[in-house]
Design a protein around this motif. Structure first.
Motif, PDB file in Angstrom:
ATOM      1  N   TYR A  20     -17.760  28.367  23.577  1.00  0.00           N
ATOM      2  CA  TYR A  20     -17.712  29.825  23.570  1.00  0.00           C
ATOM      3  C   TYR A  20     -16.698  30.290  22.523  1.00  0.00           C
ATOM      4  CZ  TYR A  20     -20.341  29.913  27.942  1.00  0.00           C
ATOM      5  OH  TYR A  20     -21.308  29.765  28.906  1.00  0.00           O
ATOM      6  N   GLN A  21     -17.140  31.128  21.628  1.00  0.00           N
ATOM      7  CA  GLN A  21     -16.259  31.702  20.611  1.00  0.00           C
ATOM      8  C   GLN A  21     -16.890  32.990  20.083  1.00  0.00           C
ATOM      9  OE1 GLN A  21     -15.185  29.073  17.410  1.00  0.00           O
ATOM     10  NE2 GLN A  21     -13.920  30.609  16.384  1.00  0.00           N
ATOM     11  N   THR A  22     -16.089  34.027  19.997  1.00  0.00           N
ATOM     12  CA  THR A  22     -16.588  35.289  19.459  1.00  0.00           C
ATOM     13  C   THR A  22     -16.795  35.144  17.951  1.00  0.00           C
ATOM     14  OG1 THR A  22     -15.416  36.540  21.157  1.00  0.00           O
ATOM     15  CG2 THR A  22     -16.104  37.746  19.182  1.00  0.00           C
ATOM     16  N   PRO A  23     -17.954  35.533  17.424  1.00  0.00           N
ATOM     17  CA  PRO A  23     -18.178  35.441  15.971  1.00  0.00           C
ATOM     18  C   PRO A  23     -17.091  36.180  15.197  1.00  0.00           C
ATOM     19  CG  PRO A  23     -20.214  35.985  17.121  1.00  0.00           C
ATOM     20  CD  PRO A  23     -19.123  36.063  18.139  1.00  0.00           C
ATOM     21  N   LEU A  24     -16.741  35.653  14.021  1.00  0.00           N
ATOM     22  CA  LEU A  24     -15.643  36.207  13.245  1.00  0.00           C
ATOM     23  C   LEU A  24     -15.829  37.692  12.948  1.00  0.00           C
ATOM     24  CD1 LEU A  24     -14.854  33.356  10.689  1.00  0.00           C
ATOM     25  CD2 LEU A  24     -13.526  34.055  12.684  1.00  0.00           C
ATOM     26  N   GLU A  25     -17.057  38.101  12.668  1.00  0.00           N
ATOM     27  CA  GLU A  25     -17.285  39.502  12.318  1.00  0.00           C
ATOM     28  C   GLU A  25     -17.086  40.445  13.511  1.00  0.00           C
ATOM     29  OE1 GLU A  25     -21.297  37.642  13.286  1.00  0.00           O
ATOM     30  OE2 GLU A  25     -19.486  37.112  12.159  1.00  0.00           O
ATOM     31  N   GLN A  26     -17.054  39.893  14.731  1.00  0.00           N
ATOM     32  CA  GLN A  26     -16.842  40.715  15.917  1.00  0.00           C
ATOM     33  C   GLN A  26     -15.480  40.456  16.572  1.00  0.00           C
ATOM     34  OE1 GLN A  26     -20.191  40.412  18.646  1.00  0.00           O
ATOM     35  NE2 GLN A  26     -21.596  40.026  16.945  1.00  0.00           N
ATOM     36  N   ALA A  27     -14.772  39.461  16.072  1.00  0.00           N
ATOM     37  CA  ALA A  27     -13.508  39.058  16.689  1.00  0.00           C
ATOM     38  C   ALA A  27     -12.431  40.123  16.477  1.00  0.00           C
ATOM     39  CB  ALA A  27     -13.044  37.725  16.110  1.00  0.00           C
ATOM     40  N   LYS A  28     -11.638  40.341  17.523  1.00  0.00           N
ATOM     41  CA  LYS A  28     -10.576  41.330  17.434  1.00  0.00           C
ATOM     42  C   LYS A  28      -9.465  40.991  18.420  1.00  0.00           C
ATOM     43  CE  LYS A  28      -9.741  46.330  17.584  1.00  0.00           C
ATOM     44  NZ  LYS A  28     -10.329  47.662  17.856  1.00  0.00           N
ATOM     45  N   TRP A  29      -8.225  41.184  17.976  1.00  0.00           N
ATOM     46  CA  TRP A  29      -7.064  41.024  18.843  1.00  0.00           C
ATOM     47  C   TRP A  29      -6.489  42.404  19.125  1.00  0.00           C
ATOM     48  CZ3 TRP A  29      -5.097  36.458  20.875  1.00  0.00           C
ATOM     49  CH2 TRP A  29      -5.711  35.287  20.421  1.00  0.00           C
ATOM     50  N   ASN A  30      -6.307  42.735  20.387  1.00  0.00           N
ATOM     51  CA  ASN A  30      -5.810  44.051  20.777  1.00  0.00           C
ATOM     52  C   ASN A  30      -4.391  43.948  21.323  1.00  0.00           C
ATOM     53  OD1 ASN A  30      -8.253  45.606  20.270  1.00  0.00           O
ATOM     54  ND2 ASN A  30      -9.120  44.492  22.011  1.00  0.00           N
ATOM     55  N   PHE A  31      -3.516  44.818  20.816  1.00  0.00           N
ATOM     56  CA  PHE A  31      -2.128  44.878  21.301  1.00  0.00           C
ATOM     57  C   PHE A  31      -1.933  46.128  22.147  1.00  0.00           C
ATOM     58  CE2 PHE A  31       1.873  47.146  20.710  1.00  0.00           C
ATOM     59  CZ  PHE A  31       2.750  46.276  21.337  1.00  0.00           C
ATOM     60  N   SER A  32      -1.184  45.992  23.222  1.00  0.00           N
ATOM     61  CA  SER A  32      -0.736  47.141  24.001  1.00  0.00           C
ATOM     62  C   SER A  32       0.646  46.819  24.548  1.00  0.00           C
ATOM     63  CB  SER A  32      -1.708  47.460  25.148  1.00  0.00           C
ATOM     64  OG  SER A  32      -1.750  46.388  26.079  1.00  0.00           O
ATOM     65  N   GLY A  33       1.461  47.864  24.723  1.00  0.00           N
ATOM     66  CA  GLY A  33       2.791  47.585  25.235  1.00  0.00           C
ATOM     67  C   GLY A  33       3.685  48.796  25.314  1.00  0.00           C
ATOM     68  N   ASP A  34       4.765  48.647  26.098  1.00  0.00           N
ATOM     69  CA  ASP A  34       5.831  49.629  26.220  1.00  0.00           C
ATOM     70  C   ASP A  34       7.048  48.868  26.733  1.00  0.00           C
ATOM     71  OD1 ASP A  34       5.304  49.197  28.949  1.00  0.00           O
ATOM     72  OD2 ASP A  34       4.047  50.973  29.109  1.00  0.00           O
ATOM     73  N   VAL A  35       8.030  49.566  27.296  1.00  0.00           N
ATOM     74  CA  VAL A  35       9.236  48.874  27.749  1.00  0.00           C
ATOM     75  C   VAL A  35       8.998  48.057  29.013  1.00  0.00           C
ATOM     76  CG1 VAL A  35      10.824  50.528  26.697  1.00  0.00           C
ATOM     77  CG2 VAL A  35      10.001  50.914  29.042  1.00  0.00           C
TER      78      VAL A  35
END
Length: 304
Positions: free
Chosen positions: A29-44
């Motif tokens: 299982y691997q997301t194709p490169l053209e659809q791959a995305k890393w999402n950041f979220s955060g606070d204190v």
């Protein structure tokens, strides 16, 4: 061809075919490169990076106040219990010169989630270097799966995650919600080692608008006269409250009370117990905590 030679060739063919059949049994299982995305979220209060694995679930890197980094795999359909899977940092397909795994850890499964907090920092560093994450899973029925994270455009989110970690609160609510500060015999002076916890309380209260009240309760051990202990417990509570105000809290949020030796936490018959009793307890009260009136007229905390 002699029967024995024919048999030997057949056995050799079966032997060579076994590794290939095992390899073919692994579902990737691997997301194709053209659809791959890393999402950041955060606070204190938290920082996290998330990567969706197409058809399987998602990988998450989490940072929480006062805790080690956590790597977590959440699945859409696979559920396991009391088992482990290996997660590792490996070379990306274009990094042919790095053949061996750079780092690995064991993920512990609980239902549809597997996680580890065992030395996870190399996974973050691997993302920064363009290395991939890989998880090898063997299910209860023997089915094997390999999960690969596509490392595409990771540098920006890695930097965001690092900056977020630096701004995290030093301690979570579970730690600062109630802290005892011990005092020497006959003393109402705080020591330098207690500044860390005082700062953690202040930073949390300033960040969390749901904190509506800070209860500061002073206590003493049973050594000495009752009135003297009552006065000493007030001096201790006043000292802690003053320090909290100095560090930035609004004095109107703080309720100071003193109890003398009336509410021991431990036995007063030994040194260790008396040390526990020479204390000031600081408690944070959230807006969800309310005081209700019982049928007898006594007040009680409904929620904490």
């Amino acid at each position: 061809m002699k029967p024995s030679a024919h048999k030997l060739i057949c056995m050799l063919f079966v032997y060579l075919a076994i590794p290939n059949s095992v390899s073919a049994a692994v579902t990737h299982y691997q997301t194709p490169l053209e659809q791959a995305k890393w999402n950041f979220s955060g606070d204190v209060f938290h920082c996290q990076l998330q990567h969706k694995i197409q058809g399987f679930g998602q990988l998450t890197l989490k940072a929480l106040p006062g805790e080690a980094l956590k790597l977590q795999l959440d699945t859409d359909w696979l559920s396991l219990n009391n088992t482990q899977s290996q997660a590792q940092v490996v070379a990306s397909p274009w990094q042919f010169h790095q053949q061996k795994a750079q780092h690995s850890t064991q993920l512990w499964w609980l239902g549809r989630s597997a996680s580890s907090q065992d030395n996870i920092n190399p996974f973050l560093e691997g993302l920064d270097q363009g290395l991939s994450w890989q998880v090898n899973i063997t299910s209860d029925n023997g089915a094997m799966y390999q999960i690969n994270a596509s490392t595409i455009n990771t540098k920006t989110v890695v930097n965001q995650f690092r900056h977020c970690r630096q701004a995290l609160l030093p301690k979570p609510f579970s730690y600062v919600r109630r802290i005892d500060f011990q005092f020497d015999t006959g003393s109402s002076q705080l020591n330098a080692n207690q500044d860390q916890d005082l700062n953690a309380i202040v930073r949390y209260v300033l960040a969390d608008n749901s904190i509506k009240e800070i209860l500061v309760d002073g206590h003493a051990d049973a050594v000495g006269e009752h009135l003297a202990n009552l006065v000493l417990s007030k001096e201790r509570a006043d000292e802690v409250a003053s320090r909290l105000v100095e560090l930035g809290l609004n004095s109107r949020m703080i309720q100071v009370r003193n109890h003398g030796a009336r509410a021991p936490k431990a036995s007063n018959n030994n040194d260790k117990g008396r040390l526990y009793n020479r204390r000031v307890t600081v408690r944070l009260v959230k807006a969800s905590t309310r005081v209700a009136q019982t049928a007898t007229g006594d007040k009680r905390n409904v929620t904490q």
